[in-house]
Design an enzyme around this catalytic site. Structure first.
Site, PDB file in Angstrom:
ATOM      1  N   HIS A 155       0.814  -1.220   0.000  1.00  0.00           N
ATOM      2  CA  HIS A 155       0.000   0.000   0.000  1.00  0.00           C
ATOM      3  C   HIS A 155       0.848   1.272   0.000  1.00  0.00           C
ATOM      4  CE1 HIS A 155       0.283  -0.255   4.541  1.00  0.00           C
ATOM      5  NE2 HIS A 155       0.432   1.047   4.381  1.00  0.00           N
ATOM      6  N   ASP A 185       0.431  -7.659   1.446  1.00  0.00           N
ATOM      7  CA  ASP A 185       0.745  -6.240   1.598  1.00  0.00           C
ATOM      8  C   ASP A 185       2.256  -6.010   1.695  1.00  0.00           C
ATOM      9  OD1 ASP A 185       0.270  -3.537   1.717  1.00  0.00           O
ATOM     10  OD2 ASP A 185      -0.089  -3.506   3.875  1.00  0.00           O
ATOM     11  N   SER A 259       4.328   2.627   7.917  1.00  0.00           N
ATOM     12  CA  SER A 259       4.071   1.441   7.108  1.00  0.00           C
ATOM     13  C   SER A 259       5.295   1.054   6.286  1.00  0.00           C
ATOM     14  CB  SER A 259       2.893   1.698   6.167  1.00  0.00           C
ATOM     15  OG  SER A 259       1.711   1.918   6.886  1.00  0.00           O
TER      16      SER A 259
END
Length: 412
Positions: A155, A185, A259
């Protein structure tokens, strides 16, 4: 006459005694005086030394004059011992080991692309668009190879027009996408040239709840190499929907921009890739805190190796939609088991349909491995590759069945 003679004798004896005593006293005094003089002369001839202080007397401090003590030569001056180095904590040592390998990943979004809400969203003018602006998102990443391969989240790079990374020292370099895996992911990007550090992927299977872990990343894109510390709260967490399974749960603070950054242990090994955090409210009105999740390094290693080798990762495909059964779902739907996978839909013509699997079936085992907490149907199927045949144990209307399914290839 006799009486006079007697008195004369007595008088003579007395006189004799007195004279003898006087002579003896003079002789003894002379000897004593002579001995004393000899002792004085002998003491005077010897060097003077201070007399010891009796134990019964209080000690006094004698300060000699400067002329009484010879100055030491340089060789006699004692060299002070070097100060012992300050000890550092295991957290500091782990951070120092990994920090040079942590990067900020900058995603310049393509026109009309919607970046992940977990990224920053800041306008920056582009050199080829004077006065214009584009949307840029930022995440984190970790260098896993001296060849310049960087592991991050899928992402973080979604909808990109161009990618770049900012290193530990603030320098910037363009990056290219090697491959991405939306299911887990994860993504791998690459930079050319030397890199400031390389991190080691550790063994996430050895983690224990309560173990200290450290998150490093660039929250909001502005605070590069921010360090937060927490513990492993739980293992093998599943959040449902399209989120990865088998996640590490931690209470180390994770914010937008973290992230793709590493979750490390006290040995300075990467045990997870930070991927998401739960922010919403639960049963009460208070905001949820300390619910961060990371993809285990065991999964990240397997995915990154395939992405580097092939540019993509191929997953097996069963062709069903399902829900994972737990005690609450079993109670609400009056199910006969408290664990398993409840099939809600079967794709026509897919592997499951060809094997005879139906909607409403409950899959309880895959090749003898029981579906339960930490072992979902998807997690068990990921142990196989397309073309493998597996045996599913199925519960249908109280009857137990065994169905052999040849797995297909998951569509992109």
């Amino acid at each position: 006459m006799e009486r006079g003679t007697k008195y004369a004798l007595i008088f003579g004896m007395v006189v004799t005694l007195v004279i003898g005593a006087l002579i003896g006293a003079l002789a003894g005094g002379g000897v004593a005086w002579y001995v004393t003089q000899q002792q004085i002369e002998r003491i005077a001839a010897q060097p003077s030394t201070p007399a010891p202080i009796p134990a019964s007397m209080p000690a006094t401090t004698v300060v000699p004059q400067a002329t009484d003590v010879p100055l030491p030569t340089p060789a006699q001056v004692p060299t002070p011992a070097p100060a012992a180095p300050a000890t550092t904590s295991p957290v500091v040592e782990a951070v120092q080991k990994v920090s040079p390998a942590v990067v900020t990943v900058v995603n310049t979004l393509a026109s009309g692309a919607q970046g992940s809400p977990l990224l920053g969203d800041l306008p920056f003018p582009l050199p080829d668009q004077p006065g214009g602006s584009v949307r840029r998102g930022s995440g984190s990443g970790v260098i896993i190879s001296p060849d310049g391969y960087i592991l991050t989240n899928n992402h973080v790079i979604e909808g990109y027009r161009s990618l770049s990374v900012i290193f530990y020292d603030g320098s910037r370099r363009d990056a290219t996408l090697v491959g991405a895996d939306p299911l887990m992911d994860l993504a791998v990007v690459k930079v050319d040239g030397p890199v400031p550090g390389v991190a080691t992927l550790g063994d996430s299977d050895a983690l224990q709840p309560g173990e200290t872990v450290i998150a490093i990343g660039s929250p909001l894109g502005d605070f590069r190499n921010t360090v937060t510390v927490g513990v492993v709260s739980a293992l093998n967490r599943s959040l449902g929907a399209d989120a990865p399974e088998g996640l590490i749960q931690t209470d180390a603070a994770i914010n937008s921009g973290n992230s793709g950054g590493p979750l490390i242990n006290l040995r300075g090994e990467v045990v997870g890739i930070n991927t998401l955090v739960v922010r919403g409210s639960g049963l009460g009105t208070a905001p949820i805190e300390g619910l961060g999740f990371a993809v285990p390094s065991s999964i990240a290693r397997r995915v990154s190796e395939q992405l580097i080798a092939n540019g993509k990762i191929v997953y097996p495909f069963l062709g069903v939609r399902f829900g994972t059964i737990d005690a609450m779902l079993a109670l609400d739907n009056d199910l006969p088991v408290n664990a398993g996978a409840l099939i809600s839909a079967v794709e026509p013509g897919g592997p499951a349909a060809r094997a005879g699997l139906r909607s409403g079936d409950i899959v309880t085992k895959v090749d003898g491995k029981t579906i339960g907490p930490g072992q979902s149907l998807r997690a068990l199927l990921l142990e196989y590759k397309p073309g493998d045949t597996v045996t599913l144990e199925v519960l249908r209307n109280g009857e137990r069945l065994s169905l052999d399914v040849t797995l297909g290839t998951r569509p992109d």
